[in-house]
Design an enzyme around this catalytic site. Structure first.
Site, PDB file in Angstrom:
ATOM      1  N   LYS A  35     -13.768 -23.527   6.966  1.00 44.58           N
ATOM      2  CA  LYS A  35     -13.152 -23.320   5.650  1.00 44.58           C
ATOM      3  C   LYS A  35     -12.368 -24.535   5.178  1.00 44.58           C
ATOM      4  CE  LYS A  35     -13.178 -18.411   5.121  1.00 44.58           C
ATOM      5  NZ  LYS A  35     -12.563 -17.252   4.537  1.00 44.58           N
ATOM      6  N   LYS A  71     -23.926 -18.007   7.223  1.00 44.91           N
ATOM      7  CA  LYS A  71     -23.774 -16.552   7.050  1.00 44.91           C
ATOM      8  C   LYS A  71     -23.599 -16.210   5.573  1.00 44.91           C
ATOM      9  CE  LYS A  71     -18.933 -15.371   7.499  1.00 44.91           C
ATOM     10  NZ  LYS A  71     -18.403 -14.208   6.841  1.00 44.91           N
ATOM     11  N   LYS A  84     -18.938 -13.859   0.745  1.00 52.03           N
ATOM     12  CA  LYS A  84     -18.543 -13.563  -0.636  1.00 52.03           C
ATOM     13  C   LYS A  84     -17.973 -14.786  -1.332  1.00 52.03           C
ATOM     14  CE  LYS A  84     -15.029 -10.562   1.029  1.00 52.03           C
ATOM     15  NZ  LYS A  84     -14.108 -11.249   1.922  1.00 52.03           N
TER      16      LYS A  84
HETATM   17  P1  ATP Z   1     -15.047 -15.017   2.843  1.00 51.24           P
HETATM   18  O1  ATP Z   1     -16.321 -15.618   2.387  1.00 51.24           O
HETATM   19  O2  ATP Z   1     -14.028 -14.832   1.757  1.00 51.24           O
HETATM   20  O3  ATP Z   1     -14.504 -15.620   4.093  1.00 51.24           O
HETATM   21  P2  ATP Z   1     -16.528 -12.935   4.071  1.00 51.24           P
HETATM   22  O4  ATP Z   1     -17.637 -12.490   3.201  1.00 51.24           O
HETATM   23  O5  ATP Z   1     -16.830 -13.794   5.226  1.00 51.24           O
HETATM   24  O6  ATP Z   1     -15.386 -13.559   3.204  1.00 51.24           O
HETATM   25  P3  ATP Z   1     -14.494 -11.293   5.287  1.00 51.24           P
HETATM   26  O7  ATP Z   1     -13.505 -10.610   4.430  1.00 51.24           O
HETATM   27  O8  ATP Z   1     -14.033 -12.551   5.927  1.00 51.24           O
HETATM   28  O9  ATP Z   1     -15.834 -11.599   4.519  1.00 51.24           O
HETATM   29  O10 ATP Z   1     -15.049 -10.308   6.401  1.00 51.24           O
HETATM   30  C1  ATP Z   1     -14.865  -8.914   6.399  1.00 51.24           C
HETATM   31  C2  ATP Z   1     -15.715  -8.281   7.470  1.00 51.24           C
HETATM   32  O11 ATP Z   1     -17.098  -8.438   7.150  1.00 51.24           O
HETATM   33  C3  ATP Z   1     -15.544  -8.926   8.850  1.00 51.24           C
HETATM   34  O12 ATP Z   1     -15.614  -7.918   9.838  1.00 51.24           O
HETATM   35  C4  ATP Z   1     -16.715  -9.844   8.966  1.00 51.24           C
HETATM   36  O13 ATP Z   1     -17.079 -10.088  10.314  1.00 51.24           O
HETATM   37  C5  ATP Z   1     -17.770  -9.052   8.230  1.00 51.24           C
HETATM   38  N1  ATP Z   1     -18.775  -9.946   7.676  1.00 51.24           N
HETATM   39  C6  ATP Z   1     -18.569 -10.914   6.745  1.00 51.24           C
HETATM   40  N2  ATP Z   1     -19.700 -11.556   6.460  1.00 51.24           N
HETATM   41  C7  ATP Z   1     -20.665 -10.975   7.235  1.00 51.24           C
HETATM   42  C8  ATP Z   1     -22.056 -11.203   7.396  1.00 51.24           C
HETATM   43  N3  ATP Z   1     -22.673 -12.141   6.695  1.00 51.24           N
HETATM   44  N4  ATP Z   1     -22.737 -10.428   8.266  1.00 51.24           N
HETATM   45  C9  ATP Z   1     -22.111  -9.457   8.983  1.00 51.24           C
HETATM   46  N5  ATP Z   1     -20.790  -9.195   8.874  1.00 51.24           N
HETATM   47  C10 ATP Z   1     -20.077  -9.937   8.016  1.00 51.24           C
END
Ligand code: ATP
Ligand code: LTN
Length: 346
Positions: free
Chosen positions: A124, A207, A210
């Protein structure tokens, strides 16, 4: 689970805690890796606590009005995905000050060397780490506080969060060792199912996230049927048909990702999906995947819209959840102050 973990955790009532950042539109990755599993866990007879971690979200810039909207929308996504506020505790982090307080105490337990190994910070912060906020660096200690202030024993997360839960265990163990107590449990990450790491639709090595600048890289829970179909149609793949067995996907990350998504949405294993579609090209598979995704996600986005038409009710649910969370968290933080030698006289 190791023997020592088992012995230590036997002293604690099993409890599940997990969090999601309200940092944008929730994605299919969040749904399959987190939300869907959160709803399943609440029916297993264990107390479940779910948190919209708004204080984590501000470790990178958030427009205040957008953050308010995203927090309510994420709450709506939890409820629409089956998290029932009557069964689970659902709240936003900043309403329970125990999280921030314990985070400070744990900042003084965590070691710089441990923080420097955190891959999420490196990803990040990017090349310009000097410009990253101090909060982004300290983020995993706040996450440890989120987990430990409920004496949590199990943390359902996606694969990307495994390292942070392991750090939480290290922090808990060091605290217990330094103060000669068995006060914090050693929480276990729960990472199961075919979609613990949903990948970007544009790049099979990243991955789905969002906060990815490309909207085409992800399916948002609020995308309509046409957008979902279009995004899957345009998803990067190779030109080969689907293989006979999943071993045939080992060098094909984009194809494997779409198969895993199909498996998770249809409650099958990836091997079953490959058997069903063996020899078919993406011209057949992608429309089938899009139809399945629309069938599963449309009721969720419809319900989110309905819930969002009454934000007062969402705020009421979050406030009530925060009261219930506070009742568990407050005594743990008070006891932590006491163990560490702070005078508490009021
Ligand atoms: P950001 O992009 O803002 O970091 P993010 O989409 O990675 O957000 P988080 O809020 O960090 O989402 O994660 C919330 C939950 O969703 C966590 O348990 C994380 O492991 C899960 N998660 C996030 N992205 C994925 C993915 N691509 N596949 C499976 N699980 C995910
Ligand atoms: N770090 C997580 C979000 C998060 C979390 C938590 C997950 C914050 N606190 C406690 C589980 C338990 C993320 O970025 N996905």
């Amino acid at each position: 689970m190791s023997d020592t973990t088992q012995i230590l955790n036997a002293n604690f009532t099993p409890r599940i805690f997990s969090g999601i950042q309200p940092s944008g539109n929730l994605t299919l990755g969040n749904y399959l890796g987190a939300l869907k599993r959160f709803a399943q866990k609440q029916d297993e007879g264990i107390e479940t606590i779910y948190c919209l971690v708004d204080m984590h979200a501000i470790t990178v810039w958030q427009d205040p009005d957008a953050l308010r909207r995203q927090t309510r929308e994420a709450a709506a996504a939890f409820i629409a995905s089956g998290v029932d506020p009557a069964k689970s505790i659902l709240f936003n982090q900043s309403q329970v000050s125990a999280h921030a307080e314990l985070a400070w105490l744990l900042n003084c337990v965590a070691r710089l060397g441990w923080m420097n190994r955190m891959t999420q910070f490196k990803d990040k912060a990017g090349k310009n780490a000097e410009k990253a906020s101090l909060g982004l660096y300290a983020y995993p200690a706040l996450m440890a506080a989120d987990i430990l202030t409920y004496h949590t024993t199990m943390v359902p997360v996606g694969e990307d969060q495994k390292q942070h839960v392991e750090l939480t265990r290290d922090i808990a163990a060091k605290f217990n060792h330094d103060y000669g107590v068995e006060f914090f449990p050693a929480p276990e990450p729960l990472i199961d199912g075919p979609a613990t790491r949903v990948m970007s639709l544009r790049d099979g090595s990243k991955k789905m996230s969002k906060s990815d600048p490309s909207d085409a890289s992800r399916i948002n829970l609020t995308d309509d049927a046409d957008t979902i179909a279009k995004k899957f149609r345009k998803a990067r793949t190779d030109a080969e048909p689907l293989p006979e067995t999943i071993e045939g996907l080992s060098e094909r990350p984009e194809a494997r990702n779409l198969v895993n998504i199909y498996a998770a949405l249809s409650e099958q294993t990836s091997a079953q999906v490959v058997t069903e579609f063996a020899g078919k090209g993406f011209g057949d598979f992608k429309p089938a995947l899009a139809d399945l995704a629309v069938a599963k996600l449309a009721p969720i986005s419809d319900e989110m819209k309905r819930l969002m038409s009454d934000v007062t009710e969402i705020d009421r649910i979050l406030g009530k959840g925060a009261d219930r969370a506070e009742a568990i968290a407050r005594p743990v933080v008070e006891k932590t102050y006491d163990i560490m030698g702070m005078v508490r006289s009021r």
